[in-house]
Design an enzyme around this catalytic site. Structure first.
Site, PDB file in Angstrom:
ATOM      1  N   HIS A   1       0.817  -1.221   0.000  1.00 49.61           N
ATOM      2  CA  HIS A   1       0.000   0.000   0.000  1.00 49.61           C
ATOM      3  C   HIS A   1       0.852   1.273   0.000  1.00 49.61           C
ATOM      4  O   HIS A   1       0.330   2.355  -0.299  1.00 49.61           O
ATOM      5  CB  HIS A   1      -0.920   0.053   1.227  1.00 49.61           C
ATOM      6  CG  HIS A   1      -2.030  -0.939   1.216  1.00 49.61           C
ATOM      7  ND1 HIS A   1      -2.878  -1.104   0.140  1.00 49.61           N
ATOM      8  CD2 HIS A   1      -2.449  -1.826   2.162  1.00 49.61           C
ATOM      9  CE1 HIS A   1      -3.767  -2.047   0.424  1.00 49.61           C
ATOM     10  NE2 HIS A   1      -3.520  -2.505   1.640  1.00 49.61           N
TER      11      HIS A   1
ATOM     12  N   ASP B   1      -3.102 -10.451  -2.177  1.00 51.25           N
ATOM     13  CA  ASP B   1      -3.645  -9.909  -0.934  1.00 51.25           C
ATOM     14  C   ASP B   1      -5.113  -9.546  -1.151  1.00 51.25           C
ATOM     15  O   ASP B   1      -5.525  -9.218  -2.264  1.00 51.25           O
ATOM     16  CB  ASP B   1      -2.848  -8.666  -0.537  1.00 51.25           C
ATOM     17  CG  ASP B   1      -3.140  -8.175   0.861  1.00 51.25           C
ATOM     18  OD1 ASP B   1      -2.347  -8.470   1.769  1.00 51.25           O
ATOM     19  OD2 ASP B   1      -4.159  -7.474   1.047  1.00 51.25           O
TER      20      ASP B   1
ATOM     21  N   HIS C   1      -6.586  -6.943  -0.296  1.00 53.55           N
ATOM     22  CA  HIS C   1      -6.689  -5.525  -0.609  1.00 53.55           C
ATOM     23  C   HIS C   1      -5.836  -5.193  -1.830  1.00 53.55           C
ATOM     24  O   HIS C   1      -4.776  -5.787  -2.037  1.00 53.55           O
ATOM     25  CB  HIS C   1      -6.228  -4.681   0.585  1.00 53.55           C
ATOM     26  CG  HIS C   1      -6.965  -4.984   1.845  1.00 53.55           C
ATOM     27  ND1 HIS C   1      -6.393  -5.690   2.894  1.00 53.55           N
ATOM     28  CD2 HIS C   1      -8.236  -4.704   2.229  1.00 53.55           C
ATOM     29  CE1 HIS C   1      -7.276  -5.818   3.863  1.00 53.55           C
ATOM     30  NE2 HIS C   1      -8.405  -5.235   3.489  1.00 53.55           N
TER      31      HIS C   1
ATOM     32  N   ASP D   1      -4.725 -12.416   3.926  1.00 54.88           N
ATOM     33  CA  ASP D   1      -5.930 -11.878   4.543  1.00 54.88           C
ATOM     34  C   ASP D   1      -7.193 -12.124   3.725  1.00 54.88           C
ATOM     35  O   ASP D   1      -8.275 -11.656   4.088  1.00 54.88           O
ATOM     36  CB  ASP D   1      -5.771 -10.386   4.835  1.00 54.88           C
ATOM     37  CG  ASP D   1      -5.124  -9.614   3.702  1.00 54.88           C
ATOM     38  OD1 ASP D   1      -4.827 -10.223   2.653  1.00 54.88           O
ATOM     39  OD2 ASP D   1      -4.886  -8.401   3.863  1.00 54.88           O
TER      40      ASP D   1
END
Length: 423
Positions: free
Chosen positions: A202, A239, A241, A326
């Site tokens: 990120h 991931d 996200h 995740d």
């Protein structure tokens, strides 16, 4: 100290939906890859002899898997999802499952000594103003014990965060060095796995974001290019996200293909299917938002119908993986239905793909994963996959947690991606 030293990253609101009409087929951009030679054979003069901290040629020849550990124990906030317990939980699971050098001898190699990344390494991806600002902020973190470095966002820092982040990036770079060196003498080099934190995907060029400080995968990609002369890098981010930081770093780079699967509408709201890169990099970004509830069937389908043909067409010199755990059905921060068996399958298939398209050169980098049990069991089963061993996921996975996947929506998203990217 004013936190203006830390540049707050730009946030793009909205859903990661599938609207948009950009299409590389219309411009025949995909054809440019057909003119490129296969990346499975490269000329690289790098040798571990140039870096005495790295494994010897014989150690690399014997190893099937190399991993590095940077637990960043000082970078910690109690009750925060991205806490210092994450990497130790994984290491403990590896020990319990006899997946360490103690039990496997030369088959598994822990890269215990490696160089810390330099500011120059980080500045290959991030603005120096951010890097130096973070370094200066360590004084305030030391006085306060803990500070937040993302404006109103969730990313924190302690007095050790800057150094911990340099170590994490260095651990990944050293694995790239080792895997590339091994590939000079073997058609089946060991796979690398960086068990590191803080995570990185990120972190945008101008600052931290979403628990992430420096873009570990992005930094390793630039390192592979500038130190080893590799040209084309293929990055897979699974991931839950969207890896917006990696996306932003390479959005105009035609030599780095970034492919992200992530939950539609999840943090940070980026990663629309219409985001395919910009300028010369148009067509080398593929974002595939998956509807909530997507799981094992969805990901296996995406891998075979999207990831494999993209890699085959791009012909990379190495595959780097943002390995976020995740998307697991037990993870508290999202709503996908991956299982430990899903991650085993992903690792196994990525290894197979790397052997096909880039001489086996592949390094995984830990990203998210916040349920310590599902995180540690899934990484352990990923290790088994990379070693060519059978999965033990059935000992952990519980079918009672699963429900029917929205495969019609998944199929629609896949078809949209195929249409846009001419697959």
């Amino acid at each position: 100290m004013s936190m203006a030293l830390i540049v707050r990253p730009f946030f793009v609101p909205g859903s990661a939906g599938i609207s948009g009409s950009r299409n590389i087929c219309k411009k025949n951009q995909w054809r440019k890859y057909l003119l490129k030679p296969s990346g499975s054979s490269i000329n690289c003069s790098f040798s571990t002899e140039k870096n005495p901290l790295l494994p010897s040629i014989q150690q690399l020849a014997d190893a099937r898997l190399i991993y590095s550990v940077s637990a960043a124990l000082g970078h910690n906030k109690e009750s925060h999802p991205e806490c210092s317990a994450r990497v130790p939980a994984i290491v403990n699971a590896l020990e319990m499952n006899e997946l360490t050098p103690k039990f496997r001898g030369s088959q598994i190699l822990e890269l215990a000594n490696f160089k810390t990344a330099t500011v120059e390494d980080i500045a290959n991806v991030h603005d120096k103003a951010y890097v130096f600002g973070l370094e200066k902020a360590m004084d305030e973190a030391s006085d306060s014990g803990l500070i937040f470095i993302e404006g109103s966002g969730p990313t924190y820092a302690t007095s050790t965060t800057f150094q911990d982040s340099l170590i994490a990036a260095g651990a990944g770079m050293a694995l790239v060095d080792s895997v590339i060196a091994a590939s000079r003498n073997s058609v089946d080099p060991p796979i690398g796995f960086a068990l590191i934190r803080p995570p990185g995907h990120h972190a945008v060029p101008k600052g931290p974001m979403g628990f992430c400080v420096f873009g570990n995968v992005a930094i390793a990609a630039r390192h592979a290019q500038r130190t080893h002369g590799l040209k084309r890098i293929f990055i897979i981010d699974f991931d839950v996200h969207h890896g917006n930081g990696t996306n932003d770093a390479f959005t105009e780079d035609p030599d780095i293909f970034f492919l992200s699967t992530h939950q539609d509408g999840s943090y940070p709201g980026t990663g629309k299917i219409s985001d395919i890169g910009k300028g010369k990099g148009e067509g080398t970004t593929l974002n595939l938002p998956l509807p909530g509830g997507s799981g094992d069937i969805a990901m296996r389908t995406v891998f075979e119908e999207i990831i494999v043909p993209c890699a085959q067409r791009f012909k990379p010199d190495i595959i780097l993986v943002s390995a976020g755990y995740d998307a697991h059905v037990l993870d508290p921060l999202a709503n996908l239905q991956f299982t430990t068996a899903t991650y085993y399958s992903l690792a196994k298939d990525i290894k197979r793909l790397a052997k096909e398209v880039c001489g086996g050169r592949c390094v995984f980098f830990l990203e998210g994963g916040y349920n310590l049990e599902s995180l540690s069991s899934s990484v352990a089963d990923s290790f088994r996959a990379l070693l060519g061993e059978d999965s033990l996921a059935s000992e952990f996975d519980n079918p009672a947690y699963l429900y029917d996947e929205p495969m019609r929506k998944v199929r629609d998203a896949i078809q949209r991606a195929k249409s846009i990217h001419c697959l």
